[in-house]
Design an enzyme around this catalytic site. Sequence first.
Site, PDB file in Angstrom:
ATOM      1  NE  ARG A 104      -3.399  -0.232   2.373  1.00  0.00           N
ATOM      2  CZ  ARG A 104      -4.919  -0.169   1.894  1.00  0.00           C
ATOM      3  NH1 ARG A 104      -5.351   0.596   1.377  1.00  0.00           N
ATOM      4  NH2 ARG A 104      -5.718  -1.348   1.994  1.00  0.00           N
ATOM      5  CB  THR A 108      -1.915   7.097  -3.342  1.00  0.00           C
ATOM      6  OG1 THR A 108      -1.367   5.730  -3.340  1.00  0.00           O
ATOM      7  CG2 THR A 108      -0.836   8.009  -3.923  1.00  0.00           C
ATOM      8  CG  ASP A 200      -2.811  -9.115   9.758  1.00  0.00           C
ATOM      9  OD1 ASP A 200      -2.271  -7.659   9.266  1.00  0.00           O
ATOM     10  OD2 ASP A 200      -2.348  -9.857   9.068  1.00  0.00           O
ATOM     11  CG  ASP A 203       0.321  -9.804  11.616  1.00  0.00           C
ATOM     12  OD1 ASP A 203       1.545 -10.053  11.133  1.00  0.00           O
ATOM     13  OD2 ASP A 203      -0.177  -8.850  11.961  1.00  0.00           O
TER      14      ASP A 203
HETATM   15  N1  URA Z   1      -6.883  -7.953   6.102  1.00  0.00           N
HETATM   16  C1  URA Z   1      -6.796  -8.747   7.049  1.00  0.00           C
HETATM   17  O1  URA Z   1      -5.949  -9.539   7.314  1.00  0.00           O
HETATM   18  N2  URA Z   1      -7.572  -8.743   8.209  1.00  0.00           N
HETATM   19  C2  URA Z   1      -8.739  -7.634   7.860  1.00  0.00           C
HETATM   20  O2  URA Z   1      -9.728  -7.908   8.854  1.00  0.00           O
HETATM   21  C3  URA Z   1      -8.906  -7.032   6.593  1.00  0.00           C
HETATM   22  C4  URA Z   1      -7.740  -7.025   5.600  1.00  0.00           C
END
Ligand code: URA
Length: 209
Positions: A104, A108, A200, A203
């Site tokens: 990302r 922007t 996530d 993770d």
């Molecule tokens: N990416 C993730 O890993 N979890 C989310 O809730 C949104 C994007």
Amino acid sequence: MGKLFICDHPLIQHKLTYIRDENTKTKDFRDLVDEVATLMAYEITRDIPLEHVQVKTPVTTADCRIISGRMLGLIPILRAGLGMVDGILKLIPAAKVGHVGLYRDPDTLQPVEYYVKLPTDVLERELIVIDPMLATGGSANMAIEVLKRRGCTQMKLMCLIAAPEGIKAVQQEHPDVDIYVAAVDDYLNDHGYIVPGLGDAGDRLFGTK
Ligand code: URA
């Protein structure tokens, strides 16, 4: 508009519950994502064409069917998409795997490609773009765009959990792409996480948190 398929098989929903649970540890999380990916592969391949063949059984000649048409290609979006690849390959071992890496842009906030490596025969394959979390839809849209720019025409998107915002974004930008999910959640929070979601995905898959 692309169709939305919710894979609501009881086994998928059962396993997804444990995937969501914050107490599920990395190894179990990874194993469960792998299992759900296998089950979702069964759903996503439901419409692949068959052709008739004759097989000689020990008793007689039988009219049978085998898969025909395009071979498949799996395109995980790095890095969380990797967590679903092996599970799909268990059912579709002949699929080739390409990778799309996006980051990302901090200014922007738009996804930018940093790594693309595709099978040499990618244009002859039907592709499954894989990302466990369809949040804003920015990464999925960009990955699909990256593939279309290289001439790919047939693809589906496979996610574990989608936010309504992400589904809308992909359906608007790529109306030719059907979306397969195990669940559609409520909304995106201010940090871009799907609610209730699973946190996530990268993770949790790789134990980096
Ligand atoms: N990416 C993730 O890993 N979890 C989310 O809730 C949104 C994007």
